[in-house]
Design an enzyme around this catalytic site. Structure first.
Site: not given
Ligand SMILES: NC(=O)c1ccc[n+]([C@@H]2O[C@H](COP(=O)([O-])OP(=O)(O)OC[C@H]3O[C@@H](n4cnc5c(N)ncnc54)[C@H](OP(=O)(O)O)[C@@H]3O)[C@@H](O)[C@H]2O)c1
Length: 292
Positions: A68, A126
């Protein structure tokens, strides 16, 4: 498939629901993700502030990865947890291309330097790459013996990968499988979820609001109105209804962090769940694990 259990998580001393790791240690069910952090210098202050607020609100499970922001997300985590490291449970990940025994150890040492930490609580592969799993496992074990990591686990592993892992000596010590799971990505309900449950390996759900793509959904909106909540909160409450699943939304916006924390207080009704099932049907048969 039998109905999934409705909310009944064990509560920690701070009244936050927790999930039990195979070791018996409990970690907060709702945490914070960091994918997308560290990519813009302009955002850094906001990202640190959001993570700090999350920690204040009990979201002390923090997920990051060497990938990241090319390592900068780990530096942001270091800044956010400064002076509060012991309150937090930090998860980081080694990239598949680094996952030989020596490569895993070296990657972890780099992560520790960026995290300004002497240990990572949970260190994940990962996703699967070319190196043999035995190699990565051996690296994890060496790191664990040295006290550099407390637990290890995997991410994006489907049933076949999990079977291969658990057949290895020491493989059943896997502490989690972090996978894509949200209303639109329910594939794990047709196999992987119960496979992991059967072996006491908790799932950590990533992208629980589908990176924001669920926010404007009509059915989610209708459920949200009934609860005087936001669509993001309903998507989170839906994943959190399963007490043995960790959920790690990412947010760099203070208001969203507060909202996400409050999703822990939402109890979806049978009617809500039925409407959501109609709009986002559970899988009828096993399908390959989806990833982002
Ligand atoms: N192991 C893997 O391969 C893998 C893959 C993907 C993700 N991950 C992990 O999982 C975490 C979460 O997944 P993600 O980041 O892909 O997606 P997510 O958490 O589903 O979505 C993040 C997005 O949603 C927005 N958001 C968050 N809370 C909100 C709310 N209450 N209202 C409106 N919008 C909101 C955020 O914007 P704002 O920042 O403006 O709130 C951001 O744009 C990652 O950050 C990472 O740590 C792991």
């Amino acid at each position: 498939m039998p109905p999934l259990p409705i909310w009944s998580s064990a509560m920690s001393e701070f009244s936050h629901p927790t999930v039990r790791l195979p070791s018996g240690e409990r970690v907060p069910q709702l945490g914070q993700g960091t994918w997308g952090m560290g990519e813009s210098v302009r955002m850094r202050k906001d990202e640190v502030a959001a993570l700090r607020l999350g920690i204040d609100l009990g979201l002390t499970l923090i997920d990051t990865a060497e990938m990241y922001g090319d390592g900068v997300a780990e530096e942001i985590v270091a800044e956010a947890v400064e002076g509060r490291r012991d309150e937090c449970f930090i998860v980081s990940k080694v990239l598949p291309e680094n996952s030989t025994r020596a490569g895993t150890i070296a990657a972890c040492e780099r992560s520790l330097r960026r995290l300004k930490a002497d240990r990572i609580d949970l260190y994940l592969l990962h996703w699967r790459g070319r190196p043999r799993l035995e190699e990565t496992l051996s690296g994890f074990e060496a790191l664990s013996d040295a006290g550099a990591i407390r637990y290890w686990g995997v991410s994006n592993f489907d049933i076949k990968d999990m079977e291969e892992l658990c057949a290895l000596e020491g493989g059943t010590a896997c502490a989690t499988n972090q996978v894509l799971y949200n209303l639109r990505r329910r594939g794990i309900e047709a196999g992987l979820l119960s496979w992991c449950r059967g072996r006491g390996i908790p799932i950590m759900a990533y992208s629980p609001i589908e990176q924001g793509r669920l926010l404007r959904d009509r059915v989610l909106t209708a459920v949200a109105i009934r609860h005087r909540a936001t669509t993001a909160q309903i998507a989170l409450a839906w994943a959190l209804r399963q007490p043995d699943m960790m959920v790690i939304p990412k947010s760099a916006t203070l208001e969203h962090v507060r909202e996400n924390r409050a999703a822990l207080d939402i109890r979806l009704t049978d009617q809500d769940l039925a409407e959501l099932d109609r709009a986002f049907p559970p899988p009828k048969r096993p399908r390959p694990l989806e990833l982002l």
